[in-house]
Design a protein around this motif. Structure first.
Motif, PDB file in Angstrom:
ATOM      1  N   PHE A 175       0.818  -1.215   0.000  1.00  0.00           N
ATOM      2  CA  PHE A 175       0.000   0.000   0.000  1.00  0.00           C
ATOM      3  C   PHE A 175       0.854   1.269   0.000  1.00  0.00           C
ATOM      4  O   PHE A 175       0.364   2.349  -0.225  1.00  0.00           O
ATOM      5  CB  PHE A 175      -0.937   0.008   1.217  1.00  0.00           C
ATOM      6  CG  PHE A 175      -2.086  -0.925   1.068  1.00  0.00           C
ATOM      7  CD1 PHE A 175      -3.271  -0.478   0.505  1.00  0.00           C
ATOM      8  CD2 PHE A 175      -1.998  -2.250   1.468  1.00  0.00           C
ATOM      9  CE1 PHE A 175      -4.346  -1.342   0.365  1.00  0.00           C
ATOM     10  CE2 PHE A 175      -3.063  -3.112   1.320  1.00  0.00           C
ATOM     11  CZ  PHE A 175      -4.236  -2.668   0.771  1.00  0.00           C
TER      12      PHE A 175
ATOM     13  N   MET B 244      -8.386   3.642  -0.190  1.00  0.00           N
ATOM     14  CA  MET B 244      -9.058   2.726  -1.105  1.00  0.00           C
ATOM     15  C   MET B 244      -9.226   3.429  -2.457  1.00  0.00           C
ATOM     16  O   MET B 244      -9.100   4.662  -2.537  1.00  0.00           O
ATOM     17  CB  MET B 244     -10.435   2.340  -0.539  1.00  0.00           C
ATOM     18  CG  MET B 244     -10.398   1.615   0.795  1.00  0.00           C
ATOM     19  SD  MET B 244      -9.668  -0.025   0.692  1.00  0.00           S
ATOM     20  CE  MET B 244     -10.911  -0.899  -0.245  1.00  0.00           C
TER      21      MET B 244
ATOM     22  N   SER C 167     -11.808   4.187  -3.991  1.00  0.00           N
ATOM     23  CA  SER C 167     -12.808   5.252  -3.855  1.00  0.00           C
ATOM     24  C   SER C 167     -12.335   6.227  -2.772  1.00  0.00           C
ATOM     25  O   SER C 167     -12.033   5.794  -1.640  1.00  0.00           O
ATOM     26  CB  SER C 167     -14.158   4.644  -3.453  1.00  0.00           C
ATOM     27  OG  SER C 167     -14.971   5.650  -2.928  1.00  0.00           O
TER      28      SER C 167
ATOM     29  N   LEU D  83     -13.747   6.022   0.843  1.00  0.00           N
ATOM     30  CA  LEU D  83     -13.565   4.837   1.701  1.00  0.00           C
ATOM     31  C   LEU D  83     -12.126   4.734   2.207  1.00  0.00           C
ATOM     32  O   LEU D  83     -11.184   5.247   1.595  1.00  0.00           O
ATOM     33  CB  LEU D  83     -13.915   3.562   0.924  1.00  0.00           C
ATOM     34  CG  LEU D  83     -15.360   3.438   0.426  1.00  0.00           C
ATOM     35  CD1 LEU D  83     -15.518   2.192  -0.429  1.00  0.00           C
ATOM     36  CD2 LEU D  83     -16.332   3.413   1.602  1.00  0.00           C
TER      37      LEU D  83
ATOM     38  N   LEU E 260      -9.514   1.655   4.336  1.00  0.00           N
ATOM     39  CA  LEU E 260      -9.382   0.334   4.966  1.00  0.00           C
ATOM     40  C   LEU E 260      -8.700   0.538   6.320  1.00  0.00           C
ATOM     41  O   LEU E 260      -7.576   1.056   6.391  1.00  0.00           O
ATOM     42  CB  LEU E 260      -8.531  -0.606   4.093  1.00  0.00           C
ATOM     43  CG  LEU E 260      -8.083  -1.917   4.744  1.00  0.00           C
ATOM     44  CD1 LEU E 260      -9.265  -2.826   5.037  1.00  0.00           C
ATOM     45  CD2 LEU E 260      -7.072  -2.662   3.861  1.00  0.00           C
TER      46      LEU E 260
ATOM     47  N   VAL F 164     -13.449  -2.159   5.869  1.00  0.00           N
ATOM     48  CA  VAL F 164     -13.566  -1.033   4.939  1.00  0.00           C
ATOM     49  C   VAL F 164     -14.656  -0.114   5.492  1.00  0.00           C
ATOM     50  O   VAL F 164     -15.781  -0.543   5.730  1.00  0.00           O
ATOM     51  CB  VAL F 164     -13.921  -1.523   3.522  1.00  0.00           C
ATOM     52  CG1 VAL F 164     -14.131  -0.328   2.582  1.00  0.00           C
ATOM     53  CG2 VAL F 164     -12.824  -2.445   2.987  1.00  0.00           C
TER      54      VAL F 164
END
Lengths: 349, 179
Positions: free
Chosen positions: A279, A310, A312, A315, A317, A330
């Motif tokens: 990430f 994320m 989007s 959102l 995580l 999420v």
């Protein structure tokens, strides 16, 4: 009573050895008293125990063991120099006492042995029995303690402690096959090193050192095979360990006064690190602000809360890392404190 | 060698899924039939069968003589092997034998006097049946449970060191063949 036909004497040695291997430890001890041949047989047959512990207290010494982990047998030895009687308190108790489910003590009996050497004390007796138990021993857990003084104001008892340690070290000459060593000792690192040397590093998987409030200089210990090959460590001692000395452990329990977040991150399972690493986010602990008392309590078990973006933008995580669980949820970015499932792990467990 | 069965002590009940049967002749000429799965529990017998090249077609025509095991012990052994032929393999030794409780059926089978048990152990050892050896170990070990050394001497028939020394002395004092 009709005397049964003798069976034991003529059985093949290897068969008798197999029988002895599967006897409970106290039955082994009885058999080895039957004859010289049986003494030799018992001493040369593999001895498997779940746990064995030795310790000395101010007024007595004790040896305890468990054959399978279900019942723990304890022998307390009471004898002073100059006396010829040895009082033995032999008891058995379930390893886990559950009120209303089982009894706290299975049995307790006292035996007095007379006409023993007056120049010996309870420590001599417990060390003899411990050395017998160590013969051909394979054990899940070995607990070695030293002189424990009880009372509201315990004072040092250096002579007895030193003597016990010296004699214990002298008799631990063959490698002990134990998966787990629990070590309650003073912070004399040479002794610790000597004792550790006697444990087979291929078998030893867990190290547990306890010496509350004492500082242990472990720099020599961490170079030993026994440390390097162990998989779990539990340190109830203070030390200046470097994080690199701990990275090979799959489970670590220890007290730390200071730990950088980046160092903490390195102790996380490498597979998890790899996943989190993809990430490409800076390591940052951002705990949720729990809105209820229950959630606040549950949140306390979380060691690290990392948030990952994320695809989007609305959102996020939220990954929570506790001692033995990792939970991810999420959530909507503006409702993380409500939606992050802080109770998930508990419910699953 | 062809020996007619005197008393067929054990008849295998029904082996639909595995029709291969073998014949075994004990030292006292009792004949037993045993299924392939059961006979595999004995390493000695299975090695013998493999080396003799016995197959489903010729197995019953070629009985296997076992001269070290009598009919009584062979009967027990065949019963045991048939009973346990489909057992799963035991897990790698941990505390398996120590924690394991002998099933009632096997306890009944092995409830025999010491002399018979002794002979059975020797036969089991010869036929190399590990599971039965383990069970016999359990039976012998259970005799020692919670016994004092004095009780153990009686149960196992162990002479004291003094008795042993006396026996040894009398043997060495005897003139023997050398005169």
């Amino acid at each position: 009573m009709q005397k049964p036909e003798p069976i034991w004497q003529n059985l093949p040695f290897f068969f008798k050895s197999q029988v002895v291997e599967n006897l409970d430890y106290k039955d082994r001890c009885c058999l080895r008293k039957c004859s010289k041949a049986d003494l030799y047989l018992v001493n040369s047959s593999p001895n498997r125990l779940d746990s064995i512990a030795i310790n000395t207290y101010e007024n007595y010494s004790f040896l305890s063991w468990s054959d399978t982990g279900k019942t723990v047998y304890t022998v307390k030895y009471y004898k002073n120099y100059g006396e010829s009687d040895l009082r033995l308190e032999f008891s058995a108790a379930p390893s886990v006492f559950i009120p209303t489910k089982n009894e706290k003590t299975i049995f307790k009996k006292t035996k007095i042995l007379n006409n023993l050497d007056q120049k010996s004390d309870d420590m001599d007796q417990v060390l003899i029995d411990f050395s017998i138990a160590l013969k051909k021993l394979t054990c899940k857990k070995t607990l070695i303690g030293d002189v424990i003084l009880r009372g509201p104001h315990p004072t040092a008892h250096p002579e007895k402690t030193m003597e016990f340690r010296e004699r214990l070290l002298n008799q631990m000459t063959s490698p002990v096959k134990a998966k787990w060593l629990f070590f309650k000792w003073g912070n004399e690192m040479n002794d610790v090193e000597e004792i550790l040397k006697n444990f087979n590093s291929k078998i030893l998987k867990k190290l547990e050192f306890s010496d509350r409030n004492a500082f242990w200089e472990l720099s020599k210990i961490v170079k030993m095979e026994q440390w390097k090959k162990a998989e779990k460590v539990h340190l109830e001692v203070l030390s200046h360990l470097k994080i690199d000395d701990l990275l090979h452990f799959s489970e670590i329990q220890m007290h730390v006064r200071t730990l950088e977040e980046s160092d903490f991150y390195r102790t996380i399972d490498p597979d998890l690190q790899r996943i989190l690493g993809t990430f490409n986010v800076p390591i940052k602990d951002e705990p949720i602000r729990a809105s209820t008392q229950v959630r606040t309590i549950l949140e306390r078990r979380i060691n690290h809360t990392q948030r990952f973006p994320m695809p989007s933008p609305d959102l996020v995580l939220v990954v929570m890392i506790a001692d033995k669980e990792v939970m991810g949820t999420v959530c909507r970015k503006d409702n993380v404190d409500e939606e992050a499932k802080v109770e998930t792990g508990i419910l699953r467990g | 060698m062809s020996v007619e069965p005197e008393v067929p002590i054990v008849q295998v009940e029904e082996v639909r899924e595995n029709p291969v049967l073998y014949k075994i002749i004990s030292s006292d000429n009792h004949v037993f039939t045993i299924s392939e799965h059961a006979v595999k529990l004995s390493k000695t017998l299975w090695d013998l069968i493999t080396n003799l090249g016995l197959t489903a077609e010729n197995a019953l025509d070629n009985p296997i003589p076992v001269e070290n095991v009598n009919g009584k012990n062979m009967e027990t052994i065949v019963q045991f092997c048939e009973r346990h032929k489909y057992d799963e393999e035991e897990p790698e030794y941990t505390n398996y034998i120590r924690e394991f409780v002998l099933p009632e059926w096997d306890r009944q089978l092995l409830s025999i006097d010491n002399e018979e048990l002794f002979q059975l152990i020797l036969a089991t050892n010869y036929l190399d049946i590990q599971k039965l050896m383990d069970y016999c170990c359990r039976v012998i070990g259970d005799m020692a449970k919670d016994k004092t050394p004095e009780e153990l001497r009686i149960i196992y028939g162990i002479p004291t060191d003094a008795e042993d020394d006396a026996l040894e002395r009398s043997a060495s004092d005897s003139p023997g063949p050398s005169g």
